[in-house]
Design a protein around this motif. Structure first.
Motif, PDB file in Angstrom:
ATOM      1  N   PHE A 189      -6.970   3.371  -3.941  1.00 23.30           N
ATOM      2  CA  PHE A 189      -7.204   3.022  -5.347  1.00 23.30           C
ATOM      3  C   PHE A 189      -8.202   4.011  -5.954  1.00 23.30           C
ATOM      4  O   PHE A 189      -8.049   4.450  -7.098  1.00 23.30           O
ATOM      5  N   GLY A 190      -9.211   4.408  -5.176  1.00 22.48           N
ATOM      6  CA  GLY A 190     -10.171   5.412  -5.638  1.00 22.48           C
ATOM      7  C   GLY A 190      -9.489   6.728  -5.981  1.00 22.48           C
ATOM      8  O   GLY A 190      -9.771   7.345  -7.014  1.00 22.48           O
ATOM      9  N   ASN A 191      -8.534   7.141  -5.116  1.00 23.96           N
ATOM     10  CA  ASN A 191      -7.782   8.380  -5.380  1.00 23.96           C
ATOM     11  C   ASN A 191      -6.971   8.272  -6.666  1.00 23.96           C
ATOM     12  O   ASN A 191      -6.891   9.227  -7.451  1.00 23.96           O
ATOM     13  N   LEU A 192      -6.375   7.095  -6.885  1.00 28.20           N
ATOM     14  CA  LEU A 192      -5.613   6.865  -8.112  1.00 28.20           C
ATOM     15  C   LEU A 192      -6.526   6.971  -9.334  1.00 28.20           C
ATOM     16  O   LEU A 192      -6.189   7.635 -10.329  1.00 28.20           O
ATOM     17  N   ALA A 201     -13.788   5.101  -9.695  1.00 26.60           N
ATOM     18  CA  ALA A 201     -13.348   5.694  -8.420  1.00 26.60           C
ATOM     19  C   ALA A 201     -14.507   5.712  -7.424  1.00 26.60           C
ATOM     20  O   ALA A 201     -14.339   5.361  -6.248  1.00 26.60           O
ATOM     21  N   LYS A 202     -15.672   6.100  -7.909  1.00 26.08           N
ATOM     22  CA  LYS A 202     -16.869   6.174  -7.043  1.00 26.08           C
ATOM     23  C   LYS A 202     -17.157   4.810  -6.416  1.00 26.08           C
ATOM     24  O   LYS A 202     -17.432   4.698  -5.216  1.00 26.08           O
ATOM     25  N   ALA A 203     -17.057   3.761  -7.224  1.00 25.20           N
ATOM     26  CA  ALA A 203     -17.324   2.408  -6.723  1.00 25.20           C
ATOM     27  C   ALA A 203     -16.337   2.030  -5.614  1.00 25.20           C
ATOM     28  O   ALA A 203     -16.727   1.401  -4.614  1.00 25.20           O
ATOM     29  N   PHE A 204     -15.069   2.443  -5.767  1.00 25.81           N
ATOM     30  CA  PHE A 204     -14.066   2.108  -4.748  1.00 25.81           C
ATOM     31  C   PHE A 204     -14.312   2.879  -3.449  1.00 25.81           C
ATOM     32  O   PHE A 204     -14.186   2.321  -2.356  1.00 25.81           O
ATOM     33  N   ASN A 227       0.835  -1.203   0.000  1.00 31.23           N
ATOM     34  CA  ASN A 227       0.000   0.000   0.000  1.00 31.23           C
ATOM     35  C   ASN A 227       0.870   1.253   0.000  1.00 31.23           C
ATOM     36  O   ASN A 227       0.652   2.186  -0.782  1.00 31.23           O
ATOM     37  N   GLN A 228       1.888   1.263   0.866  1.00 30.32           N
ATOM     38  CA  GLN A 228       2.812   2.405   0.945  1.00 30.32           C
ATOM     39  C   GLN A 228       3.637   2.543  -0.343  1.00 30.32           C
ATOM     40  O   GLN A 228       3.884   3.651  -0.817  1.00 30.32           O
ATOM     41  N   GLN A 229       4.067   1.383  -0.878  1.00 31.11           N
ATOM     42  CA  GLN A 229       4.804   1.395  -2.150  1.00 31.11           C
ATOM     43  C   GLN A 229       3.954   2.009  -3.260  1.00 31.11           C
ATOM     44  O   GLN A 229       4.428   2.807  -4.068  1.00 31.11           O
ATOM     45  N   ALA A 230       2.681   1.605  -3.283  1.00 30.15           N
ATOM     46  CA  ALA A 230       1.761   2.092  -4.320  1.00 30.15           C
ATOM     47  C   ALA A 230       1.592   3.606  -4.228  1.00 30.15           C
ATOM     48  O   ALA A 230       1.583   4.310  -5.249  1.00 30.15           O
ATOM     49  N   PHE A 280      -1.806  -1.575  -5.627  1.00 26.60           N
ATOM     50  CA  PHE A 280      -3.064  -1.400  -4.885  1.00 26.60           C
ATOM     51  C   PHE A 280      -3.959  -2.627  -5.049  1.00 26.60           C
ATOM     52  O   PHE A 280      -4.586  -3.088  -4.100  1.00 26.60           O
ATOM     53  N   ASN A 281      -3.994  -3.131  -6.278  1.00 21.73           N
ATOM     54  CA  ASN A 281      -4.823  -4.296  -6.577  1.00 21.73           C
ATOM     55  C   ASN A 281      -4.375  -5.500  -5.748  1.00 21.73           C
ATOM     56  O   ASN A 281      -5.201  -6.217  -5.159  1.00 21.73           O
ATOM     57  N   GLU A 282      -3.063  -5.701  -5.698  1.00 23.71           N
ATOM     58  CA  GLU A 282      -2.519  -6.811  -4.906  1.00 23.71           C
ATOM     59  C   GLU A 282      -2.830  -6.624  -3.422  1.00 23.71           C
ATOM     60  O   GLU A 282      -3.186  -7.572  -2.727  1.00 23.71           O
ATOM     61  N   TRP A 283      -2.690  -5.397  -2.944  1.00 22.20           N
ATOM     62  CA  TRP A 283      -2.975  -5.099  -1.528  1.00 22.20           C
ATOM     63  C   TRP A 283      -4.437  -5.416  -1.207  1.00 22.20           C
ATOM     64  O   TRP A 283      -4.735  -6.036  -0.178  1.00 22.20           O
ATOM     65  N   ILE A 284      -5.342  -4.994  -2.093  1.00 17.21           N
ATOM     66  CA  ILE A 284      -6.774  -5.233  -1.868  1.00 17.21           C
ATOM     67  C   ILE A 284      -7.071  -6.742  -1.876  1.00 17.21           C
ATOM     68  O   ILE A 284      -7.847  -7.234  -1.040  1.00 17.21           O
ATOM     69  N   GLU A 285      -6.439  -7.479  -2.797  1.00 14.32           N
ATOM     70  CA  GLU A 285      -6.646  -8.941  -2.844  1.00 14.32           C
ATOM     71  C   GLU A 285      -6.167  -9.604  -1.552  1.00 14.32           C
ATOM     72  O   GLU A 285      -6.786 -10.541  -1.057  1.00 14.32           O
TER      73      GLU A 285
END
Length: 222
Positions: free
Chosen positions: A40-43, A53-56, A4-7, A23-28
């Protein structure tokens, strides 16, 4: 440093694809952690994928209804879409949940300005200037909201303070020119309009202001 911090670091460096992958890996790996979805939404906001973004952000809120930064993210998203009533609602919710940062107060103030609720914007913009005392733009917007609320006398020293910090702030010069006209000081107004144009030659309002002053005091047009 976790993924997460790396992302976040990759995102700051503009490496959006790498950030998205991390981010995707972190969420998984941490599907119940709302922070991953918020980041991920901010990204996705950065790369203008607003529906995703809204969905996240909404997923983060579903996991933690007190996730203040998710509401802030939604506020920014609605602001980008000019849906100001929804933006206002989400910024206010973020503040209620304890997000005590200059940005959220600033964005709520801007949203209220867009809705032409200038006096309501004032306390939020003032709070933003208190939380971040080094940002010229926060101070300028506070001065602008004062002027828009007909607090012209109070706005003047704020614009002057902006120029103390940044002598090339063309909009502060323009607004001081307008205030000088209001106080019947056309020569001083003309100087401010000229300075605004010096720092921003395409400043249409300053050009119009200078033209108006020239007609008033009979200067040769330049």
């Amino acid at each position: 440093m976790n993924k997460n911090q790396q992302a976040i670091a990759e995102m700051r460096d503009g490496n959006y694809e790498t950030a998205a992958k991390l981010f995707n890996e972190w969420i998984e790996e941490h599907p119940e952690d709302p922070v991953g979805y918020i980041n991920f939404g901010n990204l996705l906001m950065h790369i203008n994928e607003l529906p995703r973004a809204k969905a996240f952000f909404e997923k983060a809120i579903a996991l933690d209804e007190d996730a203040a930064t998710a509401y802030y993210g939604l506020g920014n998203l609605f602001f980008e879409q000019s849906v100001y009533a929804r933006a206002q609602e989400n910024f206010q919710k973020a503040i209620e949940l304890g997000l005590e940062e200059a940005d959220v107060y600033y964005m709520l103030g801007l949203t209220l300005q867009k809705e032409e609720q200038f006096r309501l914007a004032l306390p939020y913009l003032l709070r933003a200037t208190e939380l971040d005392q080094n940002d010229d733009e926060l101070l300028f917007q506070y001065g602008l909201a004062l002027a828009q609320s007909d607090y012209v006398t109070e706005a003047e020293p704020v614009f002057r303070k902006v120029l103390d910090r940044n002598a090339q702030h063309s909009d502060a010069h323009y607004n001081l020119g307008v205030i000088d006209l209001y106080h019947d000081k056309p020569k001083s107004a003309r100087q401010h309009f000229e300075e605004a144009l010096q720092y921003q030659p395409d400043h249409v309002l300053a050009a119009n202001g200078k033209k108006k002053v020239d007609e008033l005091i009979g200067h040769d047009h330049k």
